[in-house]
Design a protein around this motif. Structure first.
Motif, PDB file in Angstrom:
ATOM      1  N   ARG A 105       7.726 -33.808  -8.336  1.00  0.00           N
ATOM      2  CA  ARG A 105       6.922 -33.142  -7.305  1.00  0.00           C
ATOM      3  C   ARG A 105       6.910 -33.974  -6.025  1.00  0.00           C
ATOM      4  O   ARG A 105       7.141 -33.461  -4.937  1.00  0.00           O
ATOM      5  CB  ARG A 105       5.485 -32.944  -7.804  1.00  0.00           C
ATOM      6  N   ASN A 106       6.664 -35.249  -6.173  1.00  0.00           N
ATOM      7  CA  ASN A 106       6.531 -36.118  -5.004  1.00  0.00           C
ATOM      8  C   ASN A 106       7.849 -36.248  -4.242  1.00  0.00           C
ATOM      9  O   ASN A 106       7.878 -36.174  -3.017  1.00  0.00           O
ATOM     10  CB  ASN A 106       6.040 -37.500  -5.450  1.00  0.00           C
ATOM     11  N   GLY A 145       1.418 -39.396 -11.406  1.00  0.00           N
ATOM     12  CA  GLY A 145       2.152 -38.141 -11.525  1.00  0.00           C
ATOM     13  C   GLY A 145       2.008 -37.477 -12.877  1.00  0.00           C
ATOM     14  O   GLY A 145       2.361 -36.316 -13.031  1.00  0.00           O
ATOM     15  N   ASP A 169       1.430 -29.532 -13.496  1.00  0.00           N
ATOM     16  CA  ASP A 169       1.942 -30.907 -13.570  1.00  0.00           C
ATOM     17  C   ASP A 169       2.298 -31.279 -15.011  1.00  0.00           C
ATOM     18  O   ASP A 169       1.784 -30.689 -15.953  1.00  0.00           O
ATOM     19  CB  ASP A 169       0.874 -31.877 -13.052  1.00  0.00           C
ATOM     20  N   PRO A 243      -6.510 -37.019 -15.182  1.00  0.00           N
ATOM     21  CA  PRO A 243      -7.449 -37.705 -14.281  1.00  0.00           C
ATOM     22  C   PRO A 243      -8.672 -38.223 -15.043  1.00  0.00           C
ATOM     23  O   PRO A 243      -9.069 -37.641 -16.042  1.00  0.00           O
ATOM     24  CB  PRO A 243      -7.876 -36.612 -13.292  1.00  0.00           C
ATOM     25  N   ARG A 278     -13.704 -49.889 -14.107  1.00  0.00           N
ATOM     26  CA  ARG A 278     -14.211 -48.796 -13.251  1.00  0.00           C
ATOM     27  C   ARG A 278     -15.728 -48.696 -13.333  1.00  0.00           C
ATOM     28  O   ARG A 278     -16.411 -48.539 -12.328  1.00  0.00           O
ATOM     29  CB  ARG A 278     -13.608 -47.445 -13.660  1.00  0.00           C
TER      30      ARG A 278
ATOM     31  N   HIS B 349       1.376 -35.152  -2.750  1.00  0.00           N
ATOM     32  CA  HIS B 349       2.304 -34.506  -3.680  1.00  0.00           C
ATOM     33  C   HIS B 349       2.444 -35.241  -5.014  1.00  0.00           C
ATOM     34  O   HIS B 349       3.412 -35.045  -5.729  1.00  0.00           O
ATOM     35  CB  HIS B 349       3.680 -34.370  -3.025  1.00  0.00           C
ATOM     36  N   VAL B 350       1.485 -36.101  -5.312  1.00  0.00           N
ATOM     37  CA  VAL B 350       1.539 -36.789  -6.610  1.00  0.00           C
ATOM     38  C   VAL B 350       1.208 -35.794  -7.721  1.00  0.00           C
ATOM     39  O   VAL B 350       1.850 -35.766  -8.770  1.00  0.00           O
ATOM     40  CB  VAL B 350       0.567 -37.985  -6.633  1.00  0.00           C
ATOM     41  N   TYR B 351       0.200 -34.961  -7.450  1.00  0.00           N
ATOM     42  CA  TYR B 351      -0.182 -33.877  -8.364  1.00  0.00           C
ATOM     43  C   TYR B 351      -0.331 -32.592  -7.545  1.00  0.00           C
ATOM     44  O   TYR B 351      -0.451 -32.648  -6.315  1.00  0.00           O
ATOM     45  CB  TYR B 351      -1.523 -34.190  -9.033  1.00  0.00           C
ATOM     46  N   ALA B 352      -0.384 -31.462  -8.242  1.00  0.00           N
ATOM     47  CA  ALA B 352      -0.636 -30.194  -7.548  1.00  0.00           C
ATOM     48  C   ALA B 352      -1.959 -30.285  -6.782  1.00  0.00           C
ATOM     49  O   ALA B 352      -2.066 -29.833  -5.647  1.00  0.00           O
ATOM     50  CB  ALA B 352      -0.662 -29.043  -8.554  1.00  0.00           C
ATOM     51  N   GLU B 353      -2.972 -30.868  -7.439  1.00  0.00           N
ATOM     52  CA  GLU B 353      -4.256 -31.149  -6.799  1.00  0.00           C
ATOM     53  C   GLU B 353      -4.488 -32.649  -6.902  1.00  0.00           C
ATOM     54  O   GLU B 353      -4.419 -33.192  -8.005  1.00  0.00           O
ATOM     55  CB  GLU B 353      -5.395 -30.433  -7.549  1.00  0.00           C
ATOM     56  N   THR B 355      -6.108 -36.123  -7.606  1.00  0.00           N
ATOM     57  CA  THR B 355      -7.216 -36.500  -8.491  1.00  0.00           C
ATOM     58  C   THR B 355      -8.353 -37.043  -7.634  1.00  0.00           C
ATOM     59  O   THR B 355      -8.147 -37.433  -6.476  1.00  0.00           O
ATOM     60  CB  THR B 355      -6.771 -37.601  -9.473  1.00  0.00           C
ATOM     61  N   GLN B 357      -9.615 -39.860  -7.790  1.00  0.00           N
ATOM     62  CA  GLN B 357      -9.259 -41.241  -7.441  1.00  0.00           C
ATOM     63  C   GLN B 357      -8.316 -41.264  -6.230  1.00  0.00           C
ATOM     64  O   GLN B 357      -8.456 -42.102  -5.337  1.00  0.00           O
ATOM     65  CB  GLN B 357      -8.595 -41.939  -8.643  1.00  0.00           C
ATOM     66  N   GLU B 360     -10.268 -40.643  -3.110  1.00  0.00           N
ATOM     67  CA  GLU B 360     -10.978 -41.873  -2.701  1.00  0.00           C
ATOM     68  C   GLU B 360     -10.037 -42.830  -1.988  1.00  0.00           C
ATOM     69  O   GLU B 360     -10.389 -43.426  -0.967  1.00  0.00           O
ATOM     70  CB  GLU B 360     -11.540 -42.607  -3.934  1.00  0.00           C
TER      71      GLU B 360
END
Lengths: 329, 375
Positions: A105-106, A145, A169, A243, A278, B349-353, B355, B357, B360
């Protein structure tokens, strides 16, 4: 379908693929022994019989080939669901996963999507021989990714796999082998939270146990035992490692002020260390004690006779909870 | 969705092993002096195809020359030149239909341009950007592969998906001699054969993988011989002979489109220039080795042949040269401009949406930049 039925995680996963194959002609399932045999864990049982050899099929025995072909099919409009047979047998596919599935994708600015699911029967607790019990989530979670999820019960296994197949994804779908054949009541028609959301599996007020995948039932067992001793432990099931749901996890830890992360994987440079970092960064002023971890040791997965020493246990969790500086506050 | 059951028939059952072996010598139809070479089983392509290939060759050579110059001027980060291999570059595209796919490597920029992709877009990765530039779906050209042989499996997947839907798509998958040592080369040929996918594996054997000569990659009689191990027919072709390439590749494409499965084609050619501008070929090969290959130049040979047959004159020739000049001018203009870079693209463009993170982290950069601007 009856609203609630008792079924195994293997059956729930099978149902998820069956329903996805019915719902979308672009979905295909393939891998090693997933055809007439139905997979070595029978998770794909009956799919070839119902949908034919073009929708669920066996491939040559080569994991890079399986994932590489899946990437190409996903580039050209399909939604492949591939099985890696065993955690440690997924490593030959690593380059395809990290350099291609995760980056397509990237490197095309979103013009090429690779919607695919990599199912990985994973982790231990089944008395497996060498190379059959790895907890490999950190490798995947470290790769931008990829989505990385791990269900802990049949209902979530069904819901998460449907969502993984619908995802735009690539999703690494970690299936805890030791939970494949444990039955639970599940309403497969009930919606589950999206990928990226953690859930509270058990309410509690004294401390929070944070777990995912195969560690969740152990954490729940530990919370039950603690309740007998008068201590109220909350259990958070991450469900989605990437995520990561900072919001739910941090709110939970702030509510109790104490936390233990429970995971089967070796603790060094792991998902559990990420969780501790975190939560500490975000909740430091709500903490009454350092966040502790109960994880596998930093050793190759042990032989069946000794795996009980390695795996997080109720006792080890409760001992760790006992050390959360109860003398303060 | 139309399902093609034949896709799953095992081709091994009907194959005569001898039919899978390549010819002893690479197929040549026009010799280095421009003379036709009679060949049993292969005829010269029609004149129109040869003239078309000549025009493309002139542009491809100009493209290589201009790209090399742009590296020296600092407008490209790196350029792996296909100088001397232009016959392979243009013919592998010429035999494809619009709906077919091309899977190029980093040395195949000239093939991408021959496919019709804008030259500036085609050089996006090599100018040091993070994405492929062109739209792979619109152009039917996969992003240039930098890791070796991994894209051959993607080619198999694209072809298999098309075949499952009953589409007549053929996929041309390119690699070099070095890539044939990779495990994914083996897996791709094996998968393509077992599933009978319409993929042409086109190896440009240019004798070198950076500094390592072919003898250190394989002990096989030829790279085309590797096909028999998978049940895939192999063919060897003179990689500097446009006529032989058009004929052999065209036959492979027709065969694949007819549902007869994959084919392996090895073109014998030579990497006349360095691996890239960062390479020093003087450390591993002598000028004496290079010189004979200059006499086998693909352009020289085709030009002699066409002029001999009255298919090319000075006027047409200068017309092609002018087209090539326009291509080079487009490259200079496009690559002379600095492309705007936006930090938000790193996260988009790392993900469709993105994250939470990534949101941030993007906000962190935004904050840093706004404070820098305020200073």
């Amino acid at each position: 379908m009856m609203p609630a039925e008792k079924l195994t995680m293997a059956a729930a996963l099978n149902r998820a693929m069956r329903d996805a194959l019915r719902a979308d002609p672009a979905v295909v399932v393939f891998g090693e022994d997933v055809g007439p045999l139905g997979g070595v864990f029978r998770v794909t049982d009956g799919l070839t019989a119902e949908f034919g050899d073009q929708r669920c099929f066996d491939t040559p025995l080569a994991e890079s080939g399986i994932l590489g072909m899946a990437i190409g099919m996903a580039m050209n409009g399909m939604r492949p669901v591939v099985e890696m047979q065993f955690d440690a047998f997924a490593y030959p596919a690593f380059e395809q996963l990290v350099s291609h599935a995760a980056k397509m994708r990237n490197r095309t600015r979103g013009r090429l999507e690779v919607p695919l699911v990599i199912r990985v029967p994973y982790a231990g607790g089944i008395g497996g021989v060498e190379h059959h019990c790895d907890s490999s989530e950190a490798y995947y979670a470290h790769t931008p990714g990829l989505h990385v999820v791990a269900p802990s019960d049949p209902a979530d296994a069904y819901g998460l796999l449907r969502k993984a197949i619908e995802s735009a994804d690539p999703v690494v779908f970690l299936e805890p082998k030791k939970l494949y054949f444990s039955k639970a009541e599940a309403d497969l028609t009930a919606p589950v939270p999206p990928i990226g959301k953690a859930v509270i599996r058990r309410p509690g007020t004294d401390a929070t146990l944070i777990a995912y995948g195969p560690a969740v039932p152990i954490a729940l067992e530990a919370a039950e035992a603690a309740a007998q001793e008068g201590r109220s432990l909350q259990v958070v099931d991450l469900r989605s490692i990437v995520p990561f749901d900072d919001e739910t996890v941090c709110a939970a830890v702030r509510s109790t002020g104490r936390a233990v992360v429970v995971a089967e994987a070796a603790g060094f440079a792991s998902v559990s260390s990420e969780v501790v970092a975190r939560v500490t960064e975000r909740c430091f002023h709500s903490l009454h004690a350092p966040i502790r971890r109960v994880t596998g040791f930093d050793i190759p997965y042990p032989p069946p006779k000794l795996e009980h020493v390695h795996l997080p246990s109720v006792d080890r969790i409760l001992d760790t909870v006992d050390e959360l500086q109860w003398e303060y506050a | 969705m139309v399902i093609v059951w034949q896709a799953f028939q095992n081709p091994c059952m009907t194959r005569d092993a001898a039919l899978l072996l390549p010819s002893t010598e690479p197929v040549t139809l026009i010799d280095p002096d421009g003379h036709p070479v009679p060949h049993v089983g292969h005829d010269l392509p029609d004149p129109q195809a040869l003239v078309g290939a000549y025009a493309a060759l002139i542009s491809a050579r100009r493209f290589n020359d201009q790209a090399n110059a742009l590296v020296r001027q600092g407008r490209l980060a790196v350029y792996p030149s296909s100088h001397g291999q232009e016959a392979c570059q243009v013919t592998c595209v010429q035999v494809l239909d619009d709906g077919d796919w091309l899977f190029p490597t980093y040395r195949d920029s000239a093939a991408i341009v021959a496919r019709g992709v804008d030259p500036v877009q085609a050089l996006t990765l090599l100018r040091g950007d993070w994405h492929s530039g062109y739209d792979p779906h619109a152009t039917r050209v996969a992003p240039q592969a930098t890791p070796l042989a991994t894209h051959l499996l993607h080619a198999v997947g694209v072809a298999h998906a098309a075949r499952l839907r009953g589409e007549p798509t053929v996929v041309m998958a390119l690699c070099g001699d070095g890539a044939t040592s990779e495990g994914d080369f083996h897996e791709a040929l094996n998968f393509a054969a077992v599933f009978r996918t319409p993929v042409i594996f086109f190896i440009q054997n240019n004798e070198y993988a950076i500094s390592v000569p072919l003898a250190r990659q394989t002990a096989a009689p030829s790279l085309a011989h590797k096909g028999i191990g998978y049940g895939v027919p192999g063919e060897r072709v003179d990689g500097n002979d446009v006529a032989a390439l058009l004929t052999v590749l065209g036959a492979a494409v027709a065969r694949a489109r007819a549902g007869e499965g994959p084919q392996l084609v090895e073109a014998h050619t030579y990497r006349v220039q360095a691996h890239t501008n960062a390479d020093d070929p003087g450390r591993y090969r002598s000028a004496d080795e290079v010189t004979p290959w200059l006499a086998r130049d693909p352009i020289l040979r085709l030009e002699t042949h066409l002029r001999g047959r009255g298919l090319l004159d000075d006027q047409t020739s200068s017309g092609y040269a002018e087209q090539a000049d326009q291509l080079a001018a487009r490259m200079r203009a496009g690559l002379g401009e600095d492309t705007p870079s936006d930090y938000r693209d790193l996260f988009a463009h790392v993900y469709a949406e993105p994250t939470p993170q990534l949101r941030e982290q993007q906000a962190l950069v935004a904050d840093e930049l706004s404070r820098e601007e305020a200073r």
